[in-house]
Write a protein that holds these residues in place. Sequence first.
Motif, short mmCIF file in Angstrom:
data_model
loop_
_atom_site.label_atom_id
_atom_site.label_comp_id
_atom_site.label_asym_id
_atom_site.label_seq_id
_atom_site.Cartn_x
_atom_site.Cartn_y
_atom_site.Cartn_z
N LYS A 144 6.09 0.56 7.71
CA LYS A 144 6.05 2.03 7.65
C LYS A 144 7.35 2.67 7.17
CE LYS A 144 6.71 2.94 12.62
NZ LYS A 144 7.94 3.74 12.64
N ASP A 145 8.49 1.99 7.38
CA ASP A 145 9.76 2.59 6.93
C ASP A 145 10.22 2.06 5.58
OD1 ASP A 145 10.01 4.17 9.23
OD2 ASP A 145 10.65 2.39 10.36
N LYS A 146 9.40 1.22 4.97
CA LYS A 146 9.75 0.67 3.64
C LYS A 146 9.49 1.67 2.53
CE LYS A 146 9.10 -4.32 3.77
NZ LYS A 146 8.24 -5.41 3.31
N ASN A 147 10.19 1.51 1.44
CA ASN A 147 9.91 2.30 0.25
C ASN A 147 8.59 1.79 -0.35
OD1 ASN A 147 9.83 3.29 -2.49
ND2 ASN A 147 12.02 3.76 -2.24
N PRO A 148 7.64 2.67 -0.59
CA PRO A 148 6.33 2.23 -1.12
C PRO A 148 6.48 1.42 -2.40
CG PRO A 148 6.27 4.57 -0.58
CD PRO A 148 7.69 4.13 -0.39
N ARG A 149 7.50 1.71 -3.18
CA ARG A 149 7.70 1.01 -4.46
C ARG A 149 8.07 -0.46 -4.25
NH1 ARG A 149 9.55 5.84 -3.95
NH2 ARG A 149 8.81 7.51 -5.29
N ASP A 150 8.56 -0.79 -3.04
CA ASP A 150 8.95 -2.17 -2.75
C ASP A 150 7.82 -3.01 -2.14
OD1 ASP A 150 11.49 -1.58 -3.64
OD2 ASP A 150 12.22 -1.04 -1.64
N LEU A 151 6.68 -2.44 -1.96
CA LEU A 151 5.56 -3.19 -1.37
C LEU A 151 4.99 -4.17 -2.40
CD1 LEU A 151 3.60 -0.29 0.40
CD2 LEU A 151 5.18 -1.92 1.46
N SER A 152 4.33 -5.21 -1.90
CA SER A 152 3.63 -6.14 -2.80
C SER A 152 2.40 -5.45 -3.37
CB SER A 152 3.20 -7.38 -2.02
OG SER A 152 2.12 -7.05 -1.16
N GLY A 153 1.78 -6.08 -4.36
CA GLY A 153 0.60 -5.49 -4.99
C GLY A 153 -0.51 -5.19 -3.99
N GLY A 154 -0.78 -6.17 -3.13
CA GLY A 154 -1.84 -6.00 -2.14
C GLY A 154 -1.51 -4.90 -1.15
N GLU A 155 -0.22 -4.84 -0.74
CA GLU A 155 0.20 -3.80 0.21
C GLU A 155 0.12 -2.41 -0.42
OE1 GLU A 155 3.30 -6.86 2.43
OE2 GLU A 155 4.05 -5.36 1.00
N LYS A 156 0.51 -2.34 -1.70
CA LYS A 156 0.41 -1.05 -2.41
C LYS A 156 -1.03 -0.58 -2.47
CE LYS A 156 4.40 -1.04 -5.50
NZ LYS A 156 4.90 -1.74 -6.69
N GLN A 157 -1.92 -1.52 -2.72
CA GLN A 157 -3.33 -1.16 -2.80
C GLN A 157 -3.82 -0.67 -1.44
OE1 GLN A 157 -5.10 -0.07 -4.83
NE2 GLN A 157 -6.66 -1.38 -5.69
N ARG A 158 -3.36 -1.32 -0.36
CA ARG A 158 -3.76 -0.87 0.98
C ARG A 158 -3.16 0.49 1.30
NH1 ARG A 158 -2.69 -6.15 2.56
NH2 ARG A 158 -1.15 -5.58 4.13
N LEU A 159 -1.94 0.77 0.80
CA LEU A 159 -1.34 2.09 1.01
C LEU A 159 -2.17 3.16 0.28
CD1 LEU A 159 0.79 4.12 1.92
CD2 LEU A 159 2.19 3.44 -0.05
N ALA A 160 -2.58 2.84 -0.93
CA ALA A 160 -3.41 3.79 -1.69
C ALA A 160 -4.71 4.08 -0.92
CB ALA A 160 -3.71 3.22 -3.07
N LEU A 161 -5.26 3.02 -0.35
CA LEU A 161 -6.48 3.17 0.44
C LEU A 161 -6.20 4.02 1.68
CD1 LEU A 161 -9.33 2.11 0.03
CD2 LEU A 161 -8.69 0.04 1.27
#
Length: 223
Positions: free
Chosen positions: A126-143
Amino acid sequence: EDRLKVDNITVKYGSFTAVKNVGFSIKSGEIAALIGPNGAGKSTLLKSIIGLVDYRGNILLDGKTMNKLSVKDRAQQIGYLSQNPNDYITKDTVYEELLFTLKNFNIKDKGIVDDILKKLDLYKHKDKNPRDLSGGEKQRLALANTLILRPKVLLLDEPTRGIDNNNKGEIAKILKSLADEGVSIILITHDIEFAAEVCDKFILMFNGEIAEMGDRKVLEDCI
Ligand code: ADP
Ligand code: ADP
Protein backbone atom coordinates in the motif's frame (compact mmCIF):
# COMPACT_ATOMS: atom_id res chain seq x y z
CA GLU A 1 -33.51 -11.42 -15.07
CA ASP A 2 -31.10 -9.34 -17.11
CA ARG A 3 -28.56 -7.13 -15.36
CA LEU A 4 -27.14 -5.51 -18.50
CA LYS A 5 -28.92 -5.34 -21.81
CA VAL A 6 -27.08 -4.14 -24.91
CA ASP A 7 -29.82 -3.35 -27.38
CA ASN A 8 -29.07 -2.92 -31.08
CA ILE A 9 -25.85 -0.90 -30.72
CA THR A 10 -24.20 0.68 -33.75
CA VAL A 11 -20.99 2.75 -33.55
CA LYS A 12 -19.47 4.72 -36.41
CA TYR A 13 -16.06 6.36 -36.73
CA GLY A 14 -16.77 8.84 -39.48
CA SER A 15 -18.28 6.81 -42.29
CA PHE A 16 -16.78 3.53 -41.02
CA THR A 17 -19.14 1.32 -39.01
CA ALA A 18 -17.10 -0.39 -36.27
CA VAL A 19 -20.07 -2.02 -34.47
CA LYS A 20 -23.25 -3.04 -36.30
CA ASN A 21 -26.60 -3.74 -34.64
CA VAL A 22 -25.09 -5.64 -31.71
CA GLY A 23 -27.43 -6.98 -29.06
CA PHE A 24 -27.10 -9.37 -26.11
CA SER A 25 -27.79 -9.46 -22.42
CA ILE A 26 -26.03 -10.70 -19.35
CA LYS A 27 -27.45 -11.79 -16.02
CA SER A 28 -26.31 -10.97 -12.53
CA GLY A 29 -23.19 -13.02 -11.70
CA GLU A 30 -22.57 -14.10 -15.28
CA ILE A 31 -19.13 -13.86 -16.94
CA ALA A 32 -19.00 -13.45 -20.72
CA ALA A 33 -15.92 -13.63 -22.94
CA LEU A 34 -15.90 -11.20 -25.85
CA ILE A 35 -13.72 -12.80 -28.51
CA GLY A 36 -12.85 -12.30 -32.17
CA PRO A 37 -9.99 -11.10 -34.38
CA ASN A 38 -8.27 -7.70 -34.11
CA GLY A 39 -10.43 -4.96 -35.52
CA ALA A 40 -13.68 -6.90 -34.97
CA GLY A 41 -15.09 -4.08 -32.83
CA LYS A 42 -14.68 -5.61 -29.35
CA SER A 43 -13.01 -2.58 -27.69
CA THR A 44 -15.42 -0.21 -29.38
CA LEU A 45 -18.37 -2.20 -28.05
CA LEU A 46 -17.08 -2.00 -24.46
CA LYS A 47 -16.41 1.72 -24.92
CA SER A 48 -19.98 2.26 -26.04
CA ILE A 49 -21.33 0.53 -22.93
CA ILE A 50 -19.37 2.88 -20.65
CA GLY A 51 -20.16 5.86 -22.87
CA LEU A 52 -16.68 6.63 -24.22
CA VAL A 53 -17.90 6.59 -27.83
CA ASP A 54 -21.16 7.84 -29.36
CA TYR A 55 -23.54 5.08 -30.39
CA ARG A 56 -27.00 4.43 -31.68
CA GLY A 57 -29.12 1.96 -29.69
CA ASN A 58 -29.77 1.46 -26.02
CA ILE A 59 -27.72 0.38 -23.00
CA LEU A 60 -29.90 -0.74 -20.09
CA LEU A 61 -28.82 -1.54 -16.56
CA ASP A 62 -31.48 -3.34 -14.51
CA GLY A 63 -33.99 -2.23 -17.12
CA LYS A 64 -33.07 1.45 -16.96
CA THR A 65 -31.43 3.21 -19.87
CA MET A 66 -27.90 4.55 -19.36
CA ASN A 67 -28.01 6.55 -22.59
CA LYS A 68 -28.28 9.97 -21.03
CA LEU A 69 -25.71 9.41 -18.29
CA SER A 70 -22.15 10.75 -18.52
CA VAL A 71 -19.14 8.42 -18.43
CA LYS A 72 -18.57 9.37 -14.80
CA ASP A 73 -22.15 8.62 -13.79
CA ARG A 74 -22.03 5.29 -15.59
CA ALA A 75 -18.72 4.47 -13.92
CA GLN A 76 -20.47 4.39 -10.53
CA GLN A 77 -22.34 1.30 -11.69
CA ILE A 78 -20.30 -0.05 -14.58
CA GLY A 79 -16.58 -0.57 -13.97
CA TYR A 80 -14.30 -0.34 -16.99
CA LEU A 81 -10.67 -1.33 -17.42
CA SER A 82 -9.07 -0.15 -20.65
CA GLN A 83 -6.24 -1.96 -22.41
CA ASN A 84 -3.65 0.24 -20.71
CA PRO A 85 -5.18 1.05 -17.33
CA ASN A 86 -1.82 2.06 -15.87
CA ASP A 87 -1.64 5.11 -18.11
CA TYR A 88 -3.99 6.68 -15.60
CA ILE A 89 -1.83 6.37 -12.47
CA THR A 90 -1.41 9.82 -10.90
CA LYS A 91 -0.36 9.34 -7.25
CA ASP A 92 2.86 8.23 -5.55
CA THR A 93 1.48 5.42 -3.44
CA VAL A 94 -0.97 2.61 -4.02
CA TYR A 95 -3.04 3.80 -1.05
CA GLU A 96 -3.25 7.42 -2.27
CA GLU A 97 -4.17 6.24 -5.74
CA LEU A 98 -7.26 4.49 -4.39
CA LEU A 99 -8.07 7.36 -2.02
CA PHE A 100 -7.98 9.71 -5.00
CA THR A 101 -10.61 7.63 -6.78
CA LEU A 102 -12.85 7.75 -3.71
CA LYS A 103 -12.49 11.52 -3.50
CA ASN A 104 -13.24 11.86 -7.18
CA PHE A 105 -16.54 10.08 -6.66
CA ASN A 106 -17.33 11.75 -3.34
CA ILE A 107 -17.29 8.52 -1.36
CA LYS A 108 -16.69 9.21 2.33
CA ASP A 109 -16.13 5.67 3.65
CA LYS A 110 -12.32 5.34 3.55
CA GLY A 111 -12.48 1.89 5.15
CA ILE A 112 -13.23 0.42 1.77
CA VAL A 113 -9.66 1.15 0.63
CA ASP A 114 -8.21 -1.34 3.12
CA ASP A 115 -10.93 -3.86 2.29
CA ILE A 116 -10.16 -3.76 -1.42
CA LEU A 117 -6.38 -3.82 -0.88
CA LYS A 118 -6.72 -6.96 1.23
CA LYS A 119 -9.14 -8.60 -1.15
CA LEU A 120 -6.76 -8.10 -4.09
CA ASP A 121 -3.67 -9.05 -2.06
CA LEU A 122 -2.17 -5.56 -2.37
CA TYR A 123 -2.25 -4.53 1.29
CA LYS A 124 1.45 -5.21 1.78
CA HIS A 125 2.19 -2.88 -1.14
CA LYS A 126 0.00 0.00 0.00
CA ASP A 127 2.88 2.44 0.57
CA LYS A 128 4.73 1.52 -2.63
CA ASN A 129 4.86 3.70 -5.71
CA PRO A 130 2.34 2.18 -8.17
CA ARG A 131 4.94 2.53 -10.93
CA ASP A 132 7.21 0.08 -9.06
CA LEU A 133 4.66 -2.73 -8.93
CA SER A 134 5.03 -5.86 -11.04
CA GLY A 135 2.79 -6.33 -14.07
CA GLY A 136 0.37 -8.56 -12.21
CA GLU A 137 0.25 -6.20 -9.21
CA LYS A 138 -0.37 -3.22 -11.49
CA GLN A 139 -3.25 -5.06 -13.09
CA ARG A 140 -4.70 -5.83 -9.64
CA LEU A 141 -4.33 -2.15 -8.68
CA ALA A 142 -6.22 -1.15 -11.82
CA LEU A 143 -8.91 -3.62 -10.85
CA ALA A 144 -8.94 -2.26 -7.28
CA ASN A 145 -9.42 1.25 -8.64
CA THR A 146 -12.54 0.06 -10.43
CA LEU A 147 -13.90 -2.23 -7.72
CA ILE A 148 -13.70 0.48 -5.09
CA LEU A 149 -16.87 1.93 -6.63
CA ARG A 150 -18.64 -1.43 -6.13
CA PRO A 151 -19.86 -1.70 -9.73
CA LYS A 152 -22.69 -4.06 -10.70
CA VAL A 153 -21.06 -4.70 -14.07
CA LEU A 154 -17.37 -4.97 -14.91
CA LEU A 155 -15.97 -4.47 -18.43
CA LEU A 156 -12.39 -5.62 -18.95
CA ASP A 157 -10.35 -5.02 -22.10
CA GLU A 158 -7.78 -7.85 -22.22
CA PRO A 159 -7.19 -8.17 -18.48
CA THR A 160 -4.58 -10.92 -18.95
CA ARG A 161 -2.52 -9.34 -21.70
CA GLY A 162 1.19 -9.60 -20.85
CA ILE A 163 0.47 -11.40 -17.57
CA ASP A 164 2.13 -14.65 -16.52
CA ASN A 165 0.21 -17.81 -15.65
CA ASN A 166 0.49 -17.29 -11.90
CA ASN A 167 -1.06 -13.85 -12.06
CA LYS A 168 -3.61 -15.08 -14.59
CA GLY A 169 -4.73 -17.64 -12.02
CA GLU A 170 -5.04 -14.86 -9.44
CA ILE A 171 -7.18 -12.78 -11.78
CA ALA A 172 -9.34 -15.80 -12.60
CA LYS A 173 -9.94 -16.35 -8.87
CA ILE A 174 -10.83 -12.70 -8.28
CA LEU A 175 -13.25 -12.58 -11.21
CA LYS A 176 -15.00 -15.78 -10.09
CA SER A 177 -15.43 -14.48 -6.56
CA LEU A 178 -16.85 -11.19 -7.89
CA ALA A 179 -19.31 -13.15 -10.02
CA ASP A 180 -20.30 -15.15 -6.92
CA GLU A 181 -21.17 -11.81 -5.30
CA GLY A 182 -23.43 -11.03 -8.26
CA VAL A 183 -21.17 -8.81 -10.38
CA SER A 184 -21.69 -9.34 -14.13
CA ILE A 185 -18.47 -9.36 -16.14
CA ILE A 186 -17.66 -8.96 -19.83
CA LEU A 187 -14.02 -9.46 -20.73
CA ILE A 188 -12.17 -9.23 -24.02
CA THR A 189 -9.57 -11.94 -24.42
CA HIS A 190 -7.57 -13.77 -27.05
CA ASP A 191 -6.80 -16.48 -24.50
CA ILE A 192 -9.38 -19.20 -25.14
CA GLU A 193 -8.04 -21.35 -22.30
CA PHE A 194 -8.55 -18.50 -19.84
CA ALA A 195 -12.00 -17.82 -21.29
CA ALA A 196 -12.99 -21.48 -20.95
CA GLU A 197 -11.80 -21.48 -17.34
CA VAL A 198 -13.61 -18.38 -16.09
CA CYS A 199 -16.46 -17.58 -18.48
CA ASP A 200 -20.02 -18.90 -18.55
CA LYS A 201 -20.57 -17.90 -22.14
CA PHE A 202 -18.93 -16.29 -25.14
CA ILE A 203 -19.79 -13.64 -27.69
CA LEU A 204 -17.83 -13.92 -30.94
CA MET A 205 -17.52 -10.73 -32.99
CA PHE A 206 -16.48 -10.48 -36.59
CA ASN A 207 -16.54 -7.34 -38.76
CA GLY A 208 -18.47 -5.35 -36.16
CA GLU A 209 -21.22 -7.94 -35.81
CA ILE A 210 -21.94 -10.84 -33.51
CA ALA A 211 -21.02 -13.96 -35.47
CA GLU A 212 -21.89 -16.45 -32.73
CA MET A 213 -22.85 -16.72 -29.07
CA GLY A 214 -22.76 -19.82 -26.96
CA ASP A 215 -21.85 -21.36 -23.64
CA ARG A 216 -18.56 -22.39 -22.08
CA LYS A 217 -18.67 -25.91 -23.52
CA VAL A 218 -17.97 -24.60 -27.02
CA LEU A 219 -14.83 -22.83 -25.72
CA GLU A 220 -13.71 -26.00 -23.94
CA ASP A 221 -14.04 -27.91 -27.20
CA CYS A 222 -11.76 -25.34 -28.89
CA ILE A 223 -8.79 -26.02 -26.60
P1 ADP B 1 -10.99 -4.84 -31.57
O1 ADP B 1 -11.10 -4.41 -30.14
O2 ADP B 1 -11.89 -6.00 -31.88
O3 ADP B 1 -9.59 -5.09 -32.01
P2 ADP B 1 -11.68 -2.10 -32.17
O4 ADP B 1 -12.99 -1.84 -31.57
O5 ADP B 1 -10.47 -1.60 -31.47
O6 ADP B 1 -11.56 -3.66 -32.48
O7 ADP B 1 -11.68 -1.53 -33.63
C1 ADP B 1 -12.71 -1.81 -34.56
C2 ADP B 1 -12.43 -1.07 -35.84
O8 ADP B 1 -12.63 0.33 -35.62
C3 ADP B 1 -11.01 -1.21 -36.35
O9 ADP B 1 -11.07 -1.26 -37.75
C4 ADP B 1 -10.32 0.05 -35.86
O10 ADP B 1 -9.26 0.42 -36.69
C5 ADP B 1 -11.45 1.06 -35.92
N1 ADP B 1 -11.30 2.12 -34.91
C6 ADP B 1 -11.17 1.96 -33.58
N2 ADP B 1 -11.07 3.12 -32.95
C7 ADP B 1 -11.15 4.06 -33.93
C8 ADP B 1 -11.13 5.47 -33.93
N3 ADP B 1 -10.98 6.17 -32.78
N4 ADP B 1 -11.25 6.11 -35.10
C9 ADP B 1 -11.40 5.42 -36.26
N5 ADP B 1 -11.44 4.08 -36.33
C10 ADP B 1 -11.31 3.41 -35.18
P1 ADP C 1 -7.27 1.96 -26.82
O1 ADP C 1 -7.90 3.19 -26.28
O2 ADP C 1 -7.99 0.69 -26.48
O3 ADP C 1 -5.80 1.87 -26.57
P2 ADP C 1 -7.88 3.13 -29.41
O4 ADP C 1 -9.32 3.43 -29.26
O5 ADP C 1 -6.94 4.26 -29.40
O6 ADP C 1 -7.41 1.99 -28.40
O7 ADP C 1 -7.71 2.32 -30.73
C1 ADP C 1 -8.27 1.04 -30.90
C2 ADP C 1 -7.88 0.51 -32.26
O8 ADP C 1 -8.34 1.39 -33.27
C3 ADP C 1 -6.38 0.41 -32.48
O9 ADP C 1 -6.12 -0.73 -33.27
C4 ADP C 1 -6.03 1.67 -33.22
O10 ADP C 1 -4.92 1.49 -34.07
C5 ADP C 1 -7.29 1.91 -34.04
N1 ADP C 1 -7.52 3.33 -34.24
C6 ADP C 1 -7.51 4.28 -33.30
N2 ADP C 1 -7.75 5.47 -33.81
C7 ADP C 1 -7.93 5.26 -35.13
C8 ADP C 1 -8.22 6.12 -36.23
N3 ADP C 1 -8.37 7.43 -36.09
N4 ADP C 1 -8.36 5.58 -37.45
C9 ADP C 1 -8.22 4.25 -37.62
N5 ADP C 1 -7.95 3.39 -36.64
C10 ADP C 1 -7.80 3.89 -35.42
